[in-house]
Design a protein around this motif. Structure first.
Motif, short mmCIF file in Angstrom:
data_model
loop_
_atom_site.label_atom_id
_atom_site.label_comp_id
_atom_site.label_asym_id
_atom_site.label_seq_id
_atom_site.Cartn_x
_atom_site.Cartn_y
_atom_site.Cartn_z
N ALA A 74 0.82 -1.21 0.00
CA ALA A 74 0.00 0.00 0.00
C ALA A 74 0.86 1.26 0.00
CB ALA A 74 -0.92 0.01 1.21
N GLY A 75 2.13 1.15 0.40
CA GLY A 75 2.96 2.32 0.54
C GLY A 75 3.87 2.62 -0.65
N ILE A 76 3.68 1.95 -1.78
CA ILE A 76 4.54 2.21 -2.93
C ILE A 76 4.06 3.48 -3.64
CG2 ILE A 76 5.31 1.37 -5.19
CD1 ILE A 76 5.05 -1.46 -4.08
N PRO A 77 4.90 4.50 -3.70
CA PRO A 77 4.50 5.75 -4.36
C PRO A 77 4.74 5.66 -5.87
CG PRO A 77 6.64 6.00 -3.35
CD PRO A 77 6.18 4.61 -3.03
N PHE A 78 3.79 5.14 -6.62
CA PHE A 78 3.95 4.96 -8.06
C PHE A 78 4.23 6.28 -8.77
CE2 PHE A 78 1.48 1.11 -7.09
CZ PHE A 78 2.32 0.17 -7.68
N GLU A 79 3.67 7.37 -8.26
CA GLU A 79 3.87 8.67 -8.90
C GLU A 79 5.32 9.14 -8.81
OE1 GLU A 79 1.59 8.44 -6.14
OE2 GLU A 79 0.13 7.63 -7.55
N GLU A 80 6.03 8.71 -7.77
CA GLU A 80 7.40 9.16 -7.54
C GLU A 80 8.46 8.26 -8.17
OE1 GLU A 80 8.01 9.79 -3.38
OE2 GLU A 80 6.14 10.92 -3.17
N LEU A 81 8.08 7.07 -8.64
CA LEU A 81 9.06 6.16 -9.23
C LEU A 81 9.56 6.71 -10.55
CD1 LEU A 81 7.42 2.67 -8.63
CD2 LEU A 81 9.30 3.70 -7.39
N LYS A 82 10.85 6.58 -10.76
CA LYS A 82 11.46 7.06 -12.00
C LYS A 82 11.47 5.95 -13.04
CE LYS A 82 14.70 10.23 -9.81
NZ LYS A 82 16.12 10.53 -9.66
N GLU A 83 11.26 6.32 -14.28
CA GLU A 83 11.40 5.38 -15.38
C GLU A 83 12.80 5.53 -15.93
OE1 GLU A 83 8.54 5.85 -18.45
OE2 GLU A 83 6.86 5.91 -17.06
N GLY A 84 13.27 4.50 -16.60
CA GLY A 84 14.51 4.74 -17.29
C GLY A 84 15.47 3.59 -17.44
N SER A 85 15.91 2.99 -16.35
CA SER A 85 17.00 2.02 -16.46
C SER A 85 16.62 0.82 -17.33
CB SER A 85 17.44 1.55 -15.08
OG SER A 85 16.35 0.96 -14.40
N PHE A 86 15.45 0.26 -17.11
CA PHE A 86 15.02 -0.89 -17.90
C PHE A 86 14.74 -0.48 -19.35
CE2 PHE A 86 11.68 -4.32 -18.69
CZ PHE A 86 12.62 -5.30 -18.93
N LYS A 87 14.17 0.69 -19.52
CA LYS A 87 13.89 1.18 -20.87
C LYS A 87 15.19 1.41 -21.64
CE LYS A 87 9.96 3.74 -21.27
NZ LYS A 87 9.17 4.96 -21.16
N MET A 135 17.99 -0.20 -21.14
CA MET A 135 18.52 -1.52 -21.46
C MET A 135 17.87 -2.09 -22.71
SD MET A 135 18.74 -3.61 -17.92
CE MET A 135 20.33 -4.35 -17.71
N LEU A 136 16.57 -1.83 -22.86
CA LEU A 136 15.82 -2.36 -24.00
C LEU A 136 15.89 -1.45 -25.23
CD1 LEU A 136 12.65 -3.55 -22.09
CD2 LEU A 136 14.51 -4.96 -22.96
N ASN A 169 15.60 -4.77 -32.08
CA ASN A 169 16.96 -4.75 -31.53
C ASN A 169 17.30 -6.14 -30.99
OD1 ASN A 169 17.39 -1.92 -31.84
ND2 ASN A 169 16.00 -1.61 -30.12
N LYS A 170 18.49 -6.64 -31.35
CA LYS A 170 18.95 -7.92 -30.79
C LYS A 170 19.63 -7.64 -29.46
CE LYS A 170 19.32 -10.69 -34.82
NZ LYS A 170 19.37 -12.13 -34.85
N LEU A 171 19.17 -8.34 -28.42
CA LEU A 171 19.69 -8.15 -27.07
C LEU A 171 19.98 -9.50 -26.44
CD1 LEU A 171 16.96 -5.59 -25.98
CD2 LEU A 171 19.30 -5.04 -26.59
N ALA A 204 13.05 -6.99 -15.49
CA ALA A 204 11.85 -7.46 -16.20
C ALA A 204 10.83 -8.00 -15.20
CB ALA A 204 12.22 -8.54 -17.22
N THR A 205 11.30 -8.75 -14.22
CA THR A 205 10.41 -9.29 -13.20
C THR A 205 9.81 -8.16 -12.36
OG1 THR A 205 11.78 -11.27 -13.12
CG2 THR A 205 10.26 -10.93 -11.29
#
Length: 83
Positions: free
Chosen positions: A13-26, A28-29, A60-62, A72-73
């Motif tokens: 219940a305490g995960i602040p989805f609005e504050e999470l940053k996007e980027g590292s996984f994107k 990588m892909l 893209n081949k990865l 990913a998980t």
């Protein structure tokens, strides 16, 4: 000490989805900022790929690394929780 189920509920219940940053996984892909966002079906497919296997994602081949597998998980789990 609270029961495990209660502690887990507090964390979920305490995960602040609005504050999470996007980027590292994107990054990588190799998803650019103006590309369409990562879909749940794509995250599910990526989470099933074994470590060390090569795959193609949006042209893209990865190679699936240990860190990429973890991300990913995590992406799959967070997408499931956010709904």
């Amino acid at each position: 000490m609270p029961p495990k189920s209660q502690a887990r509920a507090e964390v979920e219940a305490g995960i602040p989805f609005e504050e999470l940053k996007e980027g590292s996984f994107k990054r990588m892909l190799k998803i650019k900022k103006d590309d369409k966002p990562l879909m749940k079906s794509e995250a599910n497919r990526l989470a099933k790929i074994e470590e060390g296997d090569e795959f193609e994602f949006r042209g893209n081949k990865l190679k699936m690394t240990k860190l990429m597998k973890k991300r990913a998980t995590l992406a799959k789990t967070l997408m499931k929780m956010k709904k």
